[in-house]
Design a protein around this motif. Structure first.
Motif, PDB file in Angstrom:
ATOM      1  N   ASN A 159       1.183  -7.749 -10.082  1.00 31.20           N
ATOM      2  CA  ASN A 159       1.924  -8.063  -8.848  1.00 31.20           C
ATOM      3  C   ASN A 159       1.026  -8.617  -7.741  1.00 31.20           C
ATOM      4  O   ASN A 159       1.119  -8.230  -6.580  1.00 31.20           O
ATOM      5  CB  ASN A 159       2.674  -6.833  -8.338  1.00 31.20           C
ATOM      6  CG  ASN A 159       3.909  -6.529  -9.164  1.00 31.20           C
ATOM      7  OD1 ASN A 159       4.356  -7.353  -9.958  1.00 31.20           O
ATOM      8  ND2 ASN A 159       4.466  -5.348  -8.989  1.00 31.20           N
ATOM      9  N   GLY A 160       0.127  -9.510  -8.125  1.00 25.61           N
ATOM     10  CA  GLY A 160      -0.722 -10.178  -7.141  1.00 25.61           C
ATOM     11  C   GLY A 160      -1.978  -9.423  -6.745  1.00 25.61           C
ATOM     12  O   GLY A 160      -2.780  -9.926  -5.959  1.00 25.61           O
ATOM     13  N   MET A 161      -2.177  -8.206  -7.274  1.00 24.17           N
ATOM     14  CA  MET A 161      -3.399  -7.439  -6.993  1.00 24.17           C
ATOM     15  C   MET A 161      -4.291  -7.457  -8.227  1.00 24.17           C
ATOM     16  O   MET A 161      -3.792  -7.491  -9.353  1.00 24.17           O
ATOM     17  CB  MET A 161      -3.058  -5.999  -6.605  1.00 24.17           C
ATOM     18  CG  MET A 161      -2.173  -5.895  -5.385  1.00 24.17           C
ATOM     19  SD  MET A 161      -2.023  -4.189  -4.778  1.00 24.17           S
ATOM     20  CE  MET A 161      -3.604  -3.980  -3.985  1.00 24.17           C
ATOM     21  N   THR A 162      -5.605  -7.432  -8.001  1.00 29.31           N
ATOM     22  CA  THR A 162      -6.553  -7.550  -9.110  1.00 29.31           C
ATOM     23  C   THR A 162      -7.575  -6.426  -9.081  1.00 29.31           C
ATOM     24  O   THR A 162      -8.168  -6.132  -8.043  1.00 29.31           O
ATOM     25  CB  THR A 162      -7.291  -8.899  -9.050  1.00 29.31           C
ATOM     26  OG1 THR A 162      -6.335  -9.965  -9.106  1.00 29.31           O
ATOM     27  CG2 THR A 162      -8.257  -9.035 -10.217  1.00 29.31           C
ATOM     28  N   GLY A 163      -7.761  -5.801 -10.242  1.00 30.16           N
ATOM     29  CA  GLY A 163      -8.823  -4.822 -10.424  1.00 30.16           C
ATOM     30  C   GLY A 163      -9.928  -5.419 -11.269  1.00 30.16           C
ATOM     31  O   GLY A 163      -9.668  -6.217 -12.177  1.00 30.16           O
ATOM     32  N   TYR A 164     -11.181  -5.035 -10.985  1.00 30.38           N
ATOM     33  CA  TYR A 164     -12.332  -5.599 -11.678  1.00 30.38           C
ATOM     34  C   TYR A 164     -13.007  -4.551 -12.575  1.00 30.38           C
ATOM     35  O   TYR A 164     -13.081  -3.373 -12.227  1.00 30.38           O
ATOM     36  CB  TYR A 164     -13.354  -6.123 -10.663  1.00 30.38           C
ATOM     37  CG  TYR A 164     -12.814  -7.228  -9.786  1.00 30.38           C
ATOM     38  CD1 TYR A 164     -12.554  -8.489 -10.309  1.00 30.38           C
ATOM     39  CD2 TYR A 164     -12.539  -6.996  -8.437  1.00 30.38           C
ATOM     40  CE1 TYR A 164     -12.046  -9.506  -9.506  1.00 30.38           C
ATOM     41  CE2 TYR A 164     -12.035  -8.012  -7.624  1.00 30.38           C
ATOM     42  CZ  TYR A 164     -11.786  -9.260  -8.164  1.00 30.38           C
ATOM     43  OH  TYR A 164     -11.276 -10.255  -7.372  1.00 30.38           O
ATOM     44  N   LEU A 172      -7.699  -1.275  -9.980  1.00 31.11           N
ATOM     45  CA  LEU A 172      -6.358  -1.751  -9.640  1.00 31.11           C
ATOM     46  C   LEU A 172      -5.506  -0.640  -9.030  1.00 31.11           C
ATOM     47  O   LEU A 172      -4.897  -0.820  -7.959  1.00 31.11           O
ATOM     48  CB  LEU A 172      -5.681  -2.309 -10.893  1.00 31.11           C
ATOM     49  CG  LEU A 172      -4.215  -2.742 -10.748  1.00 31.11           C
ATOM     50  CD1 LEU A 172      -4.088  -3.895  -9.768  1.00 31.11           C
ATOM     51  CD2 LEU A 172      -3.643  -3.118 -12.115  1.00 31.11           C
ATOM     52  N   VAL A 173      -5.440   0.506  -9.687  1.00 30.20           N
ATOM     53  CA  VAL A 173      -4.598   1.604  -9.199  1.00 30.20           C
ATOM     54  C   VAL A 173      -5.095   2.108  -7.845  1.00 30.20           C
ATOM     55  O   VAL A 173      -4.302   2.389  -6.939  1.00 30.20           O
ATOM     56  CB  VAL A 173      -4.542   2.739 -10.234  1.00 30.20           C
ATOM     57  CG1 VAL A 173      -3.895   3.984  -9.645  1.00 30.20           C
ATOM     58  CG2 VAL A 173      -3.773   2.288 -11.470  1.00 30.20           C
ATOM     59  N   GLY A 174      -6.412   2.211  -7.682  1.00 29.62           N
ATOM     60  CA  GLY A 174      -6.947   2.626  -6.387  1.00 29.62           C
ATOM     61  C   GLY A 174      -6.566   1.654  -5.285  1.00 29.62           C
ATOM     62  O   GLY A 174      -6.265   2.063  -4.153  1.00 29.62           O
ATOM     63  N   LYS A 175      -6.564   0.367  -5.598  1.00 31.94           N
ATOM     64  CA  LYS A 175      -6.169  -0.635  -4.604  1.00 31.94           C
ATOM     65  C   LYS A 175      -4.687  -0.521  -4.264  1.00 31.94           C
ATOM     66  O   LYS A 175      -4.280  -0.709  -3.113  1.00 31.94           O
ATOM     67  CB  LYS A 175      -6.504  -2.030  -5.130  1.00 31.94           C
ATOM     68  CG  LYS A 175      -7.993  -2.348  -5.093  1.00 31.94           C
ATOM     69  CD  LYS A 175      -8.296  -3.691  -5.729  1.00 31.94           C
ATOM     70  CE  LYS A 175      -9.777  -4.031  -5.594  1.00 31.94           C
ATOM     71  NZ  LYS A 175     -10.151  -5.263  -6.337  1.00 31.94           N
ATOM     72  N   ILE A 176      -3.865  -0.247  -5.265  1.00 31.96           N
ATOM     73  CA  ILE A 176      -2.425  -0.081  -5.003  1.00 31.96           C
ATOM     74  C   ILE A 176      -2.194   1.126  -4.089  1.00 31.96           C
ATOM     75  O   ILE A 176      -1.403   1.068  -3.140  1.00 31.96           O
ATOM     76  CB  ILE A 176      -1.645   0.077  -6.325  1.00 31.96           C
ATOM     77  CG1 ILE A 176      -1.728  -1.207  -7.156  1.00 31.96           C
ATOM     78  CG2 ILE A 176      -0.184   0.419  -6.040  1.00 31.96           C
ATOM     79  CD1 ILE A 176      -1.147  -1.080  -8.554  1.00 31.96           C
ATOM     80  N   MET A 218       0.838  -1.192   0.000  1.00 33.38           N
ATOM     81  CA  MET A 218       0.000   0.000   0.000  1.00 33.38           C
ATOM     82  C   MET A 218       0.878   1.249   0.000  1.00 33.38           C
ATOM     83  O   MET A 218       1.852   1.327   0.743  1.00 33.38           O
ATOM     84  CB  MET A 218      -0.912  -0.008   1.238  1.00 33.38           C
ATOM     85  CG  MET A 218      -1.853   1.202   1.310  1.00 33.38           C
ATOM     86  SD  MET A 218      -2.901   1.148   2.783  1.00 33.38           S
ATOM     87  CE  MET A 218      -3.823  -0.342   2.456  1.00 33.38           C
ATOM     88  N   ILE A 219       0.550   2.235  -0.794  1.00 34.60           N
ATOM     89  CA  ILE A 219       1.322   3.452  -0.893  1.00 34.60           C
ATOM     90  C   ILE A 219       0.997   4.365   0.285  1.00 34.60           C
ATOM     91  O   ILE A 219      -0.148   4.515   0.682  1.00 34.60           O
ATOM     92  CB  ILE A 219       1.028   4.162  -2.221  1.00 34.60           C
ATOM     93  CG1 ILE A 219       1.647   3.350  -3.351  1.00 34.60           C
ATOM     94  CG2 ILE A 219       1.576   5.576  -2.236  1.00 34.60           C
ATOM     95  CD1 ILE A 219       1.292   3.851  -4.697  1.00 34.60           C
ATOM     96  N   ASN A 220       2.019   4.977   0.852  1.00 33.39           N
ATOM     97  CA  ASN A 220       1.840   5.893   1.956  1.00 33.39           C
ATOM     98  C   ASN A 220       1.044   7.113   1.505  1.00 33.39           C
ATOM     99  O   ASN A 220       1.435   7.806   0.572  1.00 33.39           O
ATOM    100  CB  ASN A 220       3.212   6.325   2.487  1.00 33.39           C
ATOM    101  CG  ASN A 220       3.086   7.270   3.670  1.00 33.39           C
ATOM    102  OD1 ASN A 220       2.931   8.459   3.485  1.00 33.39           O
ATOM    103  ND2 ASN A 220       3.147   6.704   4.865  1.00 33.39           N
ATOM    104  N   ILE A 257     -12.620   1.079  -6.952  1.00 28.52           N
ATOM    105  CA  ILE A 257     -14.009   1.452  -7.244  1.00 28.52           C
ATOM    106  C   ILE A 257     -14.964   1.061  -6.122  1.00 28.52           C
ATOM    107  O   ILE A 257     -16.163   1.261  -6.230  1.00 28.52           O
ATOM    108  CB  ILE A 257     -14.479   0.856  -8.603  1.00 28.52           C
ATOM    109  CG1 ILE A 257     -14.445  -0.675  -8.556  1.00 28.52           C
ATOM    110  CG2 ILE A 257     -13.639   1.403  -9.743  1.00 28.52           C
ATOM    111  CD1 ILE A 257     -15.051  -1.331  -9.794  1.00 28.52           C
ATOM    112  N   GLY A 258     -14.416   0.483  -5.059  1.00 22.39           N
ATOM    113  CA  GLY A 258     -15.217   0.242  -3.872  1.00 22.39           C
ATOM    114  C   GLY A 258     -16.090  -0.986  -3.908  1.00 22.39           C
ATOM    115  O   GLY A 258     -17.250  -0.939  -3.495  1.00 22.39           O
ATOM    116  N   ILE A 259     -15.542  -2.114  -4.396  1.00 26.29           N
ATOM    117  CA  ILE A 259     -16.335  -3.336  -4.472  1.00 26.29           C
ATOM    118  C   ILE A 259     -15.581  -4.531  -3.876  1.00 26.29           C
ATOM    119  O   ILE A 259     -14.358  -4.491  -3.703  1.00 26.29           O
ATOM    120  CB  ILE A 259     -16.734  -3.704  -5.913  1.00 26.29           C
ATOM    121  CG1 ILE A 259     -15.491  -4.028  -6.771  1.00 26.29           C
ATOM    122  CG2 ILE A 259     -17.567  -2.597  -6.531  1.00 26.29           C
ATOM    123  CD1 ILE A 259     -15.820  -4.647  -8.120  1.00 26.29           C
TER     124      ILE A 259
END
Length: 377
Positions: free
Chosen positions: A75-80, A142-146, A1-3, A371-373
């Motif tokens: 890198n192991g994270m997934t965006g839908y 994806l970017v929001g999750k990162i 997670m980015i600071n 996107i909040g899901i």
């Protein structure tokens, strides 16, 4: 997670040197400053939404909607993401799958290069707007999750300023219309499909059982300007708050005349697909209806919203019949709009995501990143 503090600091540095900030450029700059190289992997599959009721508008009826669900892994994270294809868009399972098969993201090793990635996707083929939206939404998720933040926070919007969402009632027989109104009890505003010879029956039937505010979607069903303005005055007397796409989009002068003489606002829908259409709609309609499936996704929707506001136009955030994936993506923009019509996931019986909720009729955003899901199945 980015600071988060580092992200805000880097954003402020960019803001000090630019008059207008493109958030996608800021994110790309952040990605370059904090490189974590990897591989973007796009996956997709067809899915069919089952509607709770047969859905009828001025031009057609249907009980299902084809969609394509996308996933973008890094890198192991997934965006839908999601592409929804109602008939008038001209897309199908076949066309979306064909388009997505041409998307090669192997040349990008950093999801923060959003402007470059989405410009590339948009340029693969003309049209295919829902297919493009499915990649755009997945990339935003994806970017929001990162980053670890939802997009309404990245854009700087106040989640408490979201509007109520309307609940759509399709054209039907009086007994079915009354039943649909009962089912819509939790909602503060009703969106009624009209545009046939049953227009007054639809409104009068609803007024027999509720005095809630109504907005109407004509779906280009009126062709005579005098009839249209007469209906506008009648609808105003019945508590209708705005008219969506009253006349065919090709009848530009007639739509402008209707807007000039209507006692209630007019909203361009079919006439307003992408960013270039916003200027064309200025002074033809009171406002615009933005839908992710029309405009290729969140990036362009954000630009359309910004331009419409600069022109002093009303803005509505709309949807197709969609899962909570695309609905929640659109909801990220709602703190800045006048009206929302984000009931698409409420009209289906086989949603596979949990996201934006409607609480006491109001669009209520989650604090989940992207996107909040969350995926249910």
């Amino acid at each position: 997670m980015i600071n988060r503090r580092s992200f805000i600091k880097s954003t402020a540095a960019v803001a000090g040197t630019t008059a207008i900030i493109n958030p996608y450029t800021v994110l790309a700059d952040y990605g370059r400053a904090h490189p974590v190289k990897g591989k973007l992997i796009l996956r997709y599959r067809p899915y069919t939404l089952q509607l709770r009721h047969v859905f009828t508008i001025s031009s057609n009826s249907r009980s299902t909607t084809p969609v394509v669900l996308t996933e973008l892994e890094y890198n192991g994270m997934t965006g839908y993401g999601e592409a929804s294809m109602p008939p008038y868009l001209g897309e199908s399972h076949e066309t979306v799958l064909k388009f997505l098969s041409k998307v090669d993201l192997s040349v990008f090793d950093d999801p923060f290069e959003m402007e470059n990635i989405l410009t590339y996707v948009d340029g693969i083929m003309p049209g295919n707007r829902a297919a493009k939206a499915s990649v755009d939404i997945a990339l935003h998720d994806l970017v929001g999750k990162i980053i670890g933040q939802p997009w309404y926070k990245i854009w700087g919007y106040d989640p408490l300023k979201t509007p109520n969402t309307s609940y759509t009632i399709g054209i039907d027989k009086p007994d079915v219309v009354r039943q649909k109104v009962k089912e819509a009890e939790p909602y503060k505003i009703l969106k009624v499909k009209i545009g046939r010879d049953s227009d007054k029956m639809m409104i009068e039937t609803i007024r027999q059982v509720t005095d809630k505010p109504i907005c109407v979607d004509v779906n280009q069903g009126w062709t005579d300007r005098q009839y249209a303005v007469d209906m506008a005055h009648w609808l105003h007397e019945k508590g209708v708050v705005f008219i969506e796409q009253g006349m065919p989009k090709e009848q530009v002068d007639d739509n402008a005349w209707l807007t000039e003489h209507s006692p209630i606002p007019t909203m361009g829908d079919e006439a307003v697909q992408r960013l270039d259409d916003v200027m064309k709609a200025h002074k033809v309609y009171s406002g615009i209806n933005i839908k992710l499936m029309k405009c290729t996704g969140m990036r362009e929707a954000h630009k359309m919203l910004t331009l419409a506001r600069a022109l002093g136009m009303k803005v509505m955030m709309g949807c197709m019949t969609e899962t909570s994936c695309a609905i929640s993506a659109a909801a990220q923009l709602t703190p800045m709009v006048d009206w929302a019509d984000l009931d698409g996931a409420l009209l289906i019986s086989n949603d596979i995501y949990k996201g934006m909720q409607v609480i006491n009729g109001k669009v209520t955003l989650t604090q989940w990143p992207g996107i909040g899901i969350k995926k249910l199945a």
